[in-house]
Each structure stands twice: as structure tokens, then as C-alpha cells.
Design an enzyme around this catalytic site. Structure first.
Site, short mmCIF file in Angstrom:
data_model
loop_
_atom_site.label_atom_id
_atom_site.label_comp_id
_atom_site.label_asym_id
_atom_site.label_seq_id
_atom_site.Cartn_x
_atom_site.Cartn_y
_atom_site.Cartn_z
N ARG A 550 10.00 -5.60 -1.19
CA ARG A 550 8.74 -5.46 -1.86
C ARG A 550 8.28 -6.50 -2.86
O ARG A 550 9.16 -6.31 -3.97
CB ARG A 550 8.43 -3.82 -2.23
CG ARG A 550 8.65 -3.25 -1.10
CD ARG A 550 8.46 -1.65 -1.54
NE ARG A 550 8.86 -0.60 -0.62
CZ ARG A 550 10.08 -0.07 -0.56
NH1 ARG A 550 10.99 -0.44 -1.38
NH2 ARG A 550 9.98 0.95 0.38
N ARG A 586 7.90 -9.29 2.20
CA ARG A 586 6.71 -8.83 2.48
C ARG A 586 5.63 -9.29 1.52
O ARG A 586 5.89 -9.17 0.29
CB ARG A 586 6.64 -7.45 2.43
CG ARG A 586 5.16 -6.87 2.88
CD ARG A 586 5.26 -5.30 2.80
NE ARG A 586 5.22 -4.65 1.28
CZ ARG A 586 5.27 -3.45 1.14
NH1 ARG A 586 5.26 -2.69 2.06
NH2 ARG A 586 5.28 -3.00 -0.27
N ASN A 708 5.65 4.67 7.83
CA ASN A 708 4.77 5.58 7.02
C ASN A 708 3.30 5.50 7.46
O ASN A 708 2.53 6.21 7.66
CB ASN A 708 4.88 5.22 5.47
CG ASN A 708 6.53 5.64 5.14
OD1 ASN A 708 7.26 6.13 5.86
ND2 ASN A 708 7.05 5.19 3.86
N ASP A 709 2.90 4.19 7.23
CA ASP A 709 1.23 3.93 7.51
C ASP A 709 1.01 3.98 8.88
O ASP A 709 0.03 4.49 9.27
CB ASP A 709 0.99 2.60 7.05
CG ASP A 709 0.64 2.42 5.45
OD1 ASP A 709 0.32 3.54 4.83
OD2 ASP A 709 0.76 1.45 4.73
N ARG A 719 -0.69 11.04 4.01
CA ARG A 719 0.66 11.62 3.78
C ARG A 719 0.96 12.22 2.66
O ARG A 719 1.66 12.73 2.40
CB ARG A 719 1.89 10.17 4.05
CG ARG A 719 1.73 9.28 3.11
CD ARG A 719 2.85 8.25 3.36
NE ARG A 719 2.92 7.32 2.62
CZ ARG A 719 2.35 6.19 2.48
NH1 ARG A 719 1.81 5.74 3.55
NH2 ARG A 719 2.52 5.02 1.57
N CYS A 756 11.01 -0.39 8.90
CA CYS A 756 11.29 -0.27 7.46
C CYS A 756 10.74 1.09 6.73
O CYS A 756 10.79 0.98 5.52
CB CYS A 756 10.71 -1.70 6.76
SG CYS A 756 9.28 -1.76 7.00
#
Length: 825
Positions: A550, A586, A708-709, A719, A756
């Protein structure tokens, strides 16, 4: 029938509201409980009273909690976090006004309405007020040339700590005189360029209104920048989902003979003699008269030395731990450079006080003002201020005031530990920490967690009377300190700790090896990394590479964009550490939900569906260009790849390809070395990317699924919304089908697929992901040993069969149950 709890700072007010609400039930037996004040009748919010009231009012239909003021909300949230998950799901906090909301809620509950309906009735009451709460007070007339703006705070922590520090940093860039005033709480104006004045007078909670006033040649520009900073939520809107600060009662904490009960900070089982630490203080010289000039010189030299020590300590913590934790000491440095703090001390010295007395007086005054704010956060910052004062006093006196002399392994007992004291501990000798006071989010507690020292806070002052050398057993899981434990308990603790460490050590050793299933299918296990200092840690835990670097750490907590050169040096450092191992970077993933103060953005109704990640970069191409050029340059020294977040369509990929070519051409013209073969992938976070994976696979080199997304967008649920916990689960069959679709689309073109998101490290998810054909799992480094152990337990064929079965199921619950049964978890 829904239960109701009334939380108030006043015991009488809470009981009065309960009595009034019960009159609205028409004789129905609605459980309505009061939780107001402390046991001695004083004003405040009691954790124990709220906790007990929630349990007493609890029914299978749920509980609605109404609260009066800020700390009531915080304490209630803390109670919820300590309840079992199943019970917590059926408890909702209500934003309704206390009295009117309680009346409406009681009437609705008596009608047998659901928890959601009761909450809606309470929050929809119409109030007749002279002025609605959300409307800011009328603007005060200003003299000519003075500009002002009123704005409401929307970030979770309001104007405290880091946001306040950032506010001061931005304000200090302008020549104008700038003040900020909490007009909701009617506090006096604070100097926006003084961290100390901001800490006392400039604080404000989320939802409160502040007025910023600027006077000077660049007043309008200053107001514009500060307004944007506040409207952006100080870049922390996504950070407010962690635990609330937990302040522990300081009274007697004995729960049984020889047992002190507190709140756990870091887990572990420790048996050792205790050492009670009593901080030394400087008293000499107080009240005497000195040469003002000499004392001023001594003070200024002490401040300069203290700043250097703070920088060294910050570097040590950053190097040996986490740079975000090291940022604790940024506040210390800012105070030591604060003009108001310095001028007050120097004024006292000029009046004839010694430098030491001046420092003592000012530090005690500021600390007292912070403690009077009444919030846990302010009390914790008061500890920081005392820590700063002790450092300056030690330098002025020439004495060693640390007082922590340790010659054997001990459990360190103290009233509370200051941040610098905790950071300076010998971790080989301090095997446990037990404090009488302190909070779980204090800076000392954060450091203890980072160092991995089993710790407990809030054990009560009686622990300070224990004799040095007393043997104690510290249970960092339950928060208990057992004095003079039995031999049986000692052996039990030793056995548990040995078993825990052996299991960790065994897995850690095995984690250094590659992970294969029983039938020799390779599954690559790599790490998610959020800053430079955890790159090496990932290797320690057996990471075969970095599957997600990140890059937001380069952009946050600052007022200007990082340069290409700064980014290049950061990526180069990662490349050098990782060598030939995979590193997937990323590109910047921010937007309306994760704003940066220096990137102009329009307000959006729904930032999660708005301009963020790759969409933001299309509006600001230089953001992406600088990052791509830095990656291309650093890739000369390592196996670097990059991936794009939030990709929804093939046009976005093709646009980035054009940008990459522009970056290469620019570097060629400048004669700068770069790698021409850096692979590009995309994050699969949007259902459209999964559905179109067979098409997108022709355009990119790999896929990395951000579960997650992907879960959030597929199931249309936030979430972070506790009311939707029943929906948000990445093992939902719909998500698994999208993952399967992505794997098949990628493999058609010979491209690899990684995962990931948090799902990649879940015990129940790992067997399913492997069975679906995922090639790589990227996770928190600490989960890698366990993940590799999971891979080695099964054959790919049996996991492929399991995956086929779960795809036919109807819910995440059914999936989890089958995985647990089939895999023996």
C-alpha cells in the site's frame, strides 16, 4: 419486546427519563433501565452501570440505547465491544434527543415494533426548538479585513491529537494571524499555530462547529486551505472503525483474594517477581532566584537537546517497530517547538524563577487544563505533556530521572508509564507491565503492544503498595494479575506459555519454506505491507514476497504531495530488501472516502461509488505519472510490479497503458535508467471486473482480488456498518462464484490470480480459495506461518472438490460450517 437503556451523566436525570418513558407504555412490561452517574452520586458515565443496564434490559428482540453527551456515547461503545458478538448484533445506539427519543421509543416498543422500527420512531421525533443543533451559531461581526468561516467537524476523532497537529501545520504555512474557536461548546478562541493552545482551547468533538478567523494578507487563502482540510475529514474518515479509547476506573480492582483485575493490553502468560517503579522528580532550586540571562540560556539549550533526543527516540521506535507508532513522538517535538509553550516559560524565567521551576509550573498548568477537558483522550495527552516536562527537567538538572534500573526479569508495576519510558524499556528484562492507571489507547499501551510485552492497565492503586520481589502471575488474556500464585498456577502458566510459544516457533520455522499441497501444487504466500518498516518483518514471518504494498503511507499525514524522487527512494529500499522476490505495488488508492488535504475534491453523495483510486488519477494524471516513473526506476533493482485499484472497465486499463508509455518516453529523454518490462495488473474489487475477467485478462499481466471491497460492492453493504454484519461475509457463495469466474478468466490467458483482502488469511477461507484455483494469497505477515501450515494439510484435489460443493450452498454460514466439518478446523 425491545428493551431500552437510558445513559446520562446524571443519575437523577436518567431515572427521571425512565419514569417518564414508562408512562408511555400503556401498562406493557417494556424493560427500560437507567444508567446514570457514578455510585457516589457524582456526574459522569459509569462503564459498569451501562454494562449492567444493557444486560438487564436485553431481550431477544434487542436493546435500544439513548445517550446524552459525548463521553456517554464513548463509554457505551466501549461496553458493546466487550459483549459477545451475538448479543452485540442486537443492540443499537440511537441519535435521538434523550427525553423525546425515550418517550417515542417506549411507545413504539410497547406496540411490539422491531428494533429498527423503534430506533426509527425515536430518531424521527419532531422537536420545537429556536434553532436546530446542526445549524451553526450566527456569525459574529468582524472588523474590516478579517475573514472567517464556520464549519462542522465530520471526522471521527474531531479536533484532537493528530488532526489538531495537522491543523497547526497547515495554519503555520500562512502569514496571517489565525484563531479557531469551538462555537458549539462556546470555548475561547485558540491560536491555530500553537499546538498547546489548540490542545486546551481548540479541541472539538465530531459534529461540533468551529469558527476559523484569519487576519492578514493571505487570510482568504488560509481559510480556504483549512476549510478543505476540515471538510476532508483530516484524511481519517476510514480510520474511525477501530476500538474506542478505553479508560479504566482507578478504584480498588481486587476481584478475589490476591487477584487484581484490570484491562488487558497485550496477551501472554508471565510469572516473575515484580518491580514497582516510582518516578523521580526534580525539586531543587524551586523558589530561588537566579540570573535570568543564564537561566534563559540553559532553558534554550535544554529545549534543543530535548528535541534531538525525541528525534533519536522516534528513529529508534520506527526502526525497531512501526513508523506510525513512532509518530507518537511528533506531538512531543511539536510541543517543544510551540511558541506559546516556550514564551510562557521564558516569561517566568524573566520574572526571576529558575528554569526548572518555570518548566514545572507551565507543564503542570497545561497538564491540568488538559485533564479538565474530562475526556480519556485529553488525559492521555496530559501524560504526554508530563513526559515532555520530565525530559526537559532531567536535562536542566543534569540528573538521570528515569529511575528504571533492572537487573533481572521482572513484571514492571507502575502508577502509569509515560511513552518515552515505555519506549526505553529493556525488553529482555521487562517481561510484563502492570499499571494502576492508564487507558488501552494511551501511547504507552500502544508501544507495549508494538514491543509485544504482555500488559494490563487499570489494576488500581493498591498494586503500588506491593513489595518489590513479590512473585506475580500476569495473564495478558484475561487482564488478571495474581499475587503470590500457587505452585500449581505457576506450572499452569508456564505450560500455557510454553505451548503457545512452541506452536508459534514451529510454524515460524516451517514458514521459511515454500508451501505445497499434499499433491505438490504450489501456493505462493506473500504479505500485505503498509509501510517501509514492516517489509523486513514480512520476511521474518516467511513471506515469499509482497503481494500488496500500500503506497498511501507516502501520501497521508502531510500537507503536500510526495515527489517522484521521494517515492523512488521508498520503492528502491523495498526492492533492495526483497531482492528477487515479488513486490506488487498498488498505485494510490484514495478518494472521497479517504481524502487527502492537498488534492482538491468535490463533495460526493456516495464517495464509495465516486471519484477514488484510478478514477481520481484520471482527473489528476500527475498523481499517477510520478508514481509510475518512480516504480519504473526502482524496478531496475528488483522484481517490482504494479497494480491499479478500483478498475471497472477496459478503457481505464488502456488509458493507464498510455500513461506508462508517456512516462517511459520522458525517462528516456532525460537519460534516466528504468526497467522496460514492469508487469501491470489490476485489483478485482468491482463485480464488473470479475465478470469481464476473460476480456481484461488480455490487457493485463495478473489479477489481485481485493475481497473486502468486492464483498462490499457485490452485496451492497458497507463493511463498517454494524447493522449489516449479517450480510458482510466474503465466504458468501456469490463472492466465491465471482472469484471462480476471475480465476477462470485469467487462467484462459495464462495469467495468475492472487487474493489480497482479509479473506486471504482466514482459516476457513484458505482451503476454499486454494480449491477455487487461486495461485497466490497475500495477508498480514503474522498470519503467514498459520496459512502455510493450512496449505500443507490438504491435497489440491480434495480442496477442489470442497470448492465445488460450497459453490452450491446458499449462505456464508453454510459455507463455513462445511469447511469446518470437512477440514477439521
Amino acid at each position: 419486546m425491545v428493551g431500552i437503556v437510558i445513559v446520562s451523566h446524571s443519575e437523577k436525570l436518567a431515572e427521571g427519563v425512565v419514569e417518564l418513558a414508562k408512562q408511555m407504555t400503556g401498562g406493557k412490561d417494556v424493560p427500560i433501565k437507567a444508567a446514570g452517574g457514578f455510585d457516589d452520586g457524582s456526574l459522569g458515565t459509569s462503564y459498569e452501570r451501562i454494562y449492567n443496564a444493557i444486560n438487564e434490559a436485553y431481550t431477544e428482540d434487542g436493546v435500544l440505547v439513548l445517550m446524552d453527551l459525548g463521553s456517554a456515547i464513548m463509554t457505551t461503545q466501549m461496553c458493546l465491544e466487550n459483549l459477545p458478538e451475538e448479543k452485540r448484533k442486537k443492540i443499537k445506539l440511537c441519535n435521538a434527543p434523550l427525553v423525546e427519543g425515550a418517550v417515542a421509543a417506549a411507545a413504539a416498543a410497547a406496540q411490539g415494533l422491531s428494533l429498527e422500527e423503534v430506533k426509527e420512531r425515536a430518531e424521527s421525533v419532531n422537536l420545537v426548538k429556536l434553532q436546530e443543533e446542526e445549524v451553526p451559531p450566527e456569525e459574529v461581526p468582524l472588523k474590516e479585513g478579517v475573514k472567517s468561516v464556520e464549519i462542522q467537524l465530520i471526522n471521527p476523532s474531531g479536533l484532537h491529537a493528530r488532526p489538531a497537529a495537522l491543523f497547526v501545520q497547515v495554519a503555520s504555512q500562512f502569514k496571517s494571524k489565525i484563531t479557531v474557536q469551538n462555537i458549539t461548546s462556546k470555548k475561547p478562541p485558540a491560536d491555530a499555530k500553537s499546538i498547546m493552545d489548540m490542545a486546551v482551547n481548540g479541541t472539538a468533538e465530531k459534529g461540533e462547529w468551529i469558527r476559523i478567523i484569519a487576519e492578514g494578507e493571505d487570510a482568504e487563502e488560509a481559510l480556504r486551505a483549512l476549510k478543505e482540510l476540515v471538510e476532508s475529514g483530516f484524511g481519517e474518515l476510514e480510520e474511525g472503525k477501530g476500538k474506542a479509547s478505553t479508560e479504566v476506573e482507578e478504584g480498588e480492582a481486587l476481584s478475589g483474594e490476591g487477584i487484581f483485575k484490570g484491562t488487558p493490553v497485550y496477551p501472554g502468560y508471565v510469572v516473575a517477581p515484580i518491580l514497582v517503579y516510582k518516578r523521580k522528580t526534580v525539586k531543587e532550586g524551586v523558589g530561588e532566584k537566579f540570573s535570568s540571562d543564564e537561566e534563559l540560556e540553559k532553558f534554550r539549550e535544554a529545549i534543543a537537546k530535548a528535541i534531538n533526543e525525541i528525534e533519536d527516540l522516534k528513529e529508534k521506535v520506527s526502526k525497531n517497530g512501526d513508523p506510525k507508532v513512532a509518530a507518537i513522538f511528533d506531538f512531543h517535538a511539536m510541543v517543544l517547538k510551540d511558541s506559546k509553550f516556550i514564551s510562557q516559560i521564558e516569561s517566568l524565567i524573566k520574572e526571576g524563577f529558575s528554569s526548572r521551576e518555570a518548566v514545572l509550573k507551565v507543564v503542570e498548568e497545561w497538564a491540568s487544563q488538559l485533564e479538565k477537558q474530562g475526556t480519556t483522550l485529553m488525559k492521555e495527552r496530559s501524560s504526554d505533556l508530563k513526559d515532555i516536562g520530565n525530559r526537559v527537567l532531567r536535562i536542566l538538572s543534569g540528573e538521570d530521572l528515569s529511575g528504571i534500573s533492572i537487573e533481572e526479569k521482572v513484571i514492571l508495576v507502575a502508577d502509569e508509564l509515560l511513552p518515552s519510558e515505555t519506549a526505553s524499556l529493556d525488553r529482555n528484562l521487562v517481561v510484563g507491565i502492570a499499571t494502576a492507571r492508564g487507558g488501552t489507547t494511551s501511547h504507552a499501551a500502544i508501544l507495549a503492544r508494538m514491543w509485544g510485552i504482555p500488559s494490563i492497565v487499570g489494576l488500581g492503586e493498591r498494586i503500588l503498595s506491593l513489595p518489590d520481589g513479590t512473585v506475580a502471575a500476569l495473564n495478558g488474556f484475561s487482564g488478571e494479575l495474581i499475587v503470590n500464585p500457587s505452585q500449581e498456577l505457576v506450572e499452569d502458566f508456564k505450560s500455557k506459555e510454553e505451548a503457545r510459544r512452541k506452536a508459534e516457533s514451529r510454524l515460524l520455522v516451517q514458514a521459511k519454506e515454500l508451501a505445497f499441497t499434499l499433491d505438490k501444487r504450489r501456493v505462493e504466500i506473500v504479505a500485505n505491507v503498509g509501510n517501509l518498516d514492516t517489509v523486513s518483518e514480512a520476511l521474518d514471518y516467511g513471506a515469499e514476497g509482497i503481494g500488496l504494498l500500500r503506497t498511501e503511507f507516502l501520501y497521508v499525514d502531510r500537507t503536500e504531495m510526495p515527489s517522484e524522487e521521494e517515492q523512488y527512494m521508498a520503492y528502491l529500499k523495498v526492492a533492495e530488501i526483497m531482492g528477487d522476490r515479488l513486490v506488487v505495488i498498488r498505485t494510490l488508492d484514495v478518494g472521497g472516502d479517504k481524502p487527502l488535504p492537498y488534492i482538491p475534491m468535490e463533495k460526493e453523495e456516495n464517495p464509495f461509488l465516486g471519484v477514488r483510486a484510478i478514477r481520481l488519477q484520471r482527473l489528476h494524471p500527475d498523481l499517477l505519472k510520478n508514481q509510475i516513473k518512480a516504480i519504473l526506476r526502482a524496478a531496475v533493482k528488483g522484481n517490482l510490479k504494479f497494480m491499479l485499484p478500483m478498475v471497472a472497465a477496459v478503457e481505464e486499463i488502456r488509458w493507464v497503458k498510455g500513461i506508462v508509455e508517456e512516462c517511459k518516453e520522458e525517462l528516456r529523454r532525460k537519460g534516466v535508467a528504468f526497467s522496460d518490462k514492469v508487469e501491470m495488473g489490476i485489483m478485482v474489487e468491482i463485480p464488473s471486473a470479475a465478470i469481464m475477467s476473460d476480456v481484461l485478462g488480455r490487457e493485463v499481466d495478473f489479477f489481485s482480488i481485493g475481497t473486502n471491497d468486492l464483498t462490499q460492492y457485490t452485496l451492497a453493504c458497507d463493511r463498517g456498518n454494524k447493522n449489516l454484519n449479517y450480510l458482510f461475509d466474503s465466504l458468501d457463495p456469490s463472492i466465491l462464484r465471482l472469484i471462480k469466474m476471475t480465476v477462470e478468466g485469467a487462467h484462459t490467458h495464462g495469467k495468475w490470480v492472487g487474493v489480497c483482502g482479509e479473506m486471504a488469511g482466514e482459516r476457513e477461507a484458505i482451503p476454499v480459495l486454494i480449491g477455487l484455483g487461486v495461485d497466490e494469497l497475500s495477508m498480514n505477515p503474522r498470519l503467514i506461518p498459520q496459512a502455510k501450515d493450512m496449505v500443507r494439510r490438504f491435497s489440491y484435489e480434495e480442496l477442489r472438490s470442497l470448492a465445488e460443493e460450497v459453490l452450491k450452498l446458499g449462505s456464508a454460514k453454510e459455507v463455513r460450517e462445511l469447511v469446518v466439518k470437512r477440514c477439521g478446523l
